[in-house]
Design an enzyme around this catalytic site. Sequence first.
Site, PDB file in Angstrom:
ATOM      1  N   HIS A  90      -3.717  37.059  14.299  1.00 48.08           N
ATOM      2  CA  HIS A  90      -2.451  37.719  13.937  1.00 48.08           C
ATOM      3  C   HIS A  90      -1.254  36.787  14.161  1.00 48.08           C
ATOM      4  CE1 HIS A  90      -4.168  41.824  13.481  1.00 48.08           C
ATOM      5  NE2 HIS A  90      -5.042  41.376  14.356  1.00 48.08           N
ATOM      6  N   ASN A 163      -4.187  48.551  12.750  1.00 50.94           N
ATOM      7  CA  ASN A 163      -4.348  47.769  11.526  1.00 50.94           C
ATOM      8  C   ASN A 163      -4.053  48.626  10.301  1.00 50.94           C
ATOM      9  OD1 ASN A 163      -5.107  45.348  12.723  1.00 50.94           O
ATOM     10  ND2 ASN A 163      -7.296  45.739  12.558  1.00 50.94           N
ATOM     11  N   HIS A 354       0.070  45.480  23.697  1.00 49.65           N
ATOM     12  CA  HIS A 354      -1.134  45.664  24.499  1.00 49.65           C
ATOM     13  C   HIS A 354      -1.647  47.096  24.314  1.00 49.65           C
ATOM     14  CE1 HIS A 354      -3.999  45.789  27.634  1.00 49.65           C
ATOM     15  NE2 HIS A 354      -3.548  44.745  28.302  1.00 49.65           N
TER      16      HIS A 354
END
Length: 722
Positions: A90, A163, A354
Amino acid sequence: MTKPKTPTAASGNRTGLDPSPADANRSEQAASVLAQEPGETLTTNQGLRISDNQNSLRAGARGPTLLEDHILREKIMHFDHERIPERVVHARGAGAHGVFEVYESMRKFTKAGFLQNPKMKTPVFVRFSTVAGSRGSADTARDVRGFSVRFYTGEGNFDLVGNNIPVFFIQDAIKFPDLIHSVKPEPHNEIPQASSAHDTFWDFISLVPETTHVLMWVMSDRAIPRSLQTMEGFGVHTFRFIDEAGKSSFVKFHWKPVLGVHSLVWDEAVKLAGKDADYHRRDLWEAIDQGLHPEWEFGVQIVPEKDEHKFDFDLLDATKLIPESLVPVQIIGKMTLNRNTDNYFAETEQVAFHPGHLVPGIDFSNDPLLQGRLFSYTDTQLSRLGSANFHEIPINRPLAAVDNNQRDGQMRQTLVKGRVSYEPNSLGGGCPMQRPWEQGGFVTHPQAMEGEKIRVRSESFADHFSQAALFWRSQAKWEQDHIVAAFCFELAKVTVAAVRERMVSTLTQVDTALAQRVADGLGMAVPKPPAGAKGVPRTDKPARDPALSMANGRKDSIVGRKVAVLVADGVDGAAIDAVRKALHAGGAAMKLIAPRLGEVKNKAGKMIKVDHSLPTVGSVLFDSVFVPGGKASAEALSADANAVLFVKEAYKHGKTIASSDEGATLIAKAARSAGTPDGEFQGPGVIAASGKAVNDVFTKSLVAAIANHRFAERPDLDSIVA
Ligand code: HDE
């Protein structure tokens, strides 16, 4: 000298956040000693005002540079260290700020504070990304897109690191480094960049059948979005909602774009990589800049604990989705992106998401992929951002107060006063204190568990093909065609025949027609199904799921669409004005493109400003093309190869093509040069007829066609030479 405007970022604090204690401490003294307004004078990093930023210190006008030049050394030293390691995955991303609002209280399911009050606006920061490419790679590569959202809630940061595809490649985190090594450029020669079309990726994929479902998505047009604004987002894993009483329900998170889900076509994606490698980030930036704030609705699929085992698949398996036909998505809120970053590096590059950043009321499931991620995301920031204090970087600071006994470390910013840095304590009045659940403390959901310590995969994870087949069956014909073409393209780049064969053999497990078509495209026979295939559990229910096809999505808006208007001297200015009015009313943009930059003289003798010259753009940068009348203009454009190619390509890519009056000449020329059988572009989305005037009927049908986004079902698309 006029005083320059003080830059808004000069204070170093993120808007909406309190200054760090160090900043506050400093500002008490600052007023009495400050010699200049921040932002006004060029200084060193120590605040020393610089008198000459053009010449280094040297011994005589033609003499050597002196080591003593501390100003030069500081500047060059800082420059030498400007780069930090890019994200291992990413790496390429685009970020923006916004707000989230819940539509009604979700109290029944979760105690999460930001999901209770419809009047509350929770600030968010979002980062979209591609997975495989480096920071400088092209936006339009075929890839999964990251969709990370940070909610700055009153109870701490909640990061939903998802995603644009609802399922993942692998079921267990231990396979992640293998997956990523296979898709990244091959290690001996660092080729290819940002592409899965190479041997190592397909070698790995064809040996790991659990990747088959996500592969169907990645070979579909979902992996080449038209815009970041037209992508769905998914939390992928099953999470838990926990209510005030501690009752847990399983939940899957969804983002649904208000503009609908739209994608590019492959030929366009490839050409865009050259025409504008920043296509997606530019589109997002411009939309926000122009006040066309991108919006997504937030949805949840909630499954009561008691229904955990009622599905043919395991809720803990990240290679499976919950079909919306089985559990509908409840829309519970909306996110609006309304502010661009002030500084790409400070915000988009340094943001550290996170999946373990939770708030009370949201918790994990035992998904083994999710569990593995919990270690990785903090760990990676240590090498990427360089210190355990990365949470103090402004973009990473929570809005909620941070009070604990963690101290020191490299690059520490917070200046905590007092002598107490331990707990329990009495010298600090016991503060900071723990808080129980009832007072807003986070308590892990107490799930009963027993089991042996073993390395096994649950048998409930064994069906790798039913949902891949469901996805295939749910696609429109044109979507299936694009999937076949993508498999053929990617596998044709694979040099080892055995890998191609193994992959097509896997596809026989998804659908025999799919395998046959891919084999035909690769010039090979369909191989036998893999050994042991018969023993795998399968279901063909549900037969279809409409939510899986982009063909069934919203097509009611032209907001953010870009329309190219091809013009030359003698163009019909009134037609341009009428179309502009209709497009602007719907929120679309219009750009005038001429053989050269500057101005063109319209039919009435008025000069009009040109936005782009033909050689510098291409139809791939636009959603639609309009060719207004005006005989001289149409004739000049018909003789211009760039203009002819522009229209041909737009047709090939299924875009709306419109003309008025003599503008039809160019459309006809493009059609003939494209080799259409009867020398005409036909089919849906072509609004071109000589003599047609620009009236309300015309503009309405133009707007409706652009809202449809693309006419993929034009029968002759693949035969167009463009
Ligand atoms: Fe990530 N992933 N991931 N991932 N991921 C990272 O963290 C990792 C996975 C996702 O915009 C890294 O800060 C492991 C699933 C996004 O900054 C790293 C596993 C999903 C982003 C990492 C996964 C994601 C990352 C690299 C297998 C979808 C970009 C930089 C267990 C639900 C975040 C960083 C951003 C980034 C590890 C699997 C999404 C290395 C080990 C599944 C959107 O920590």
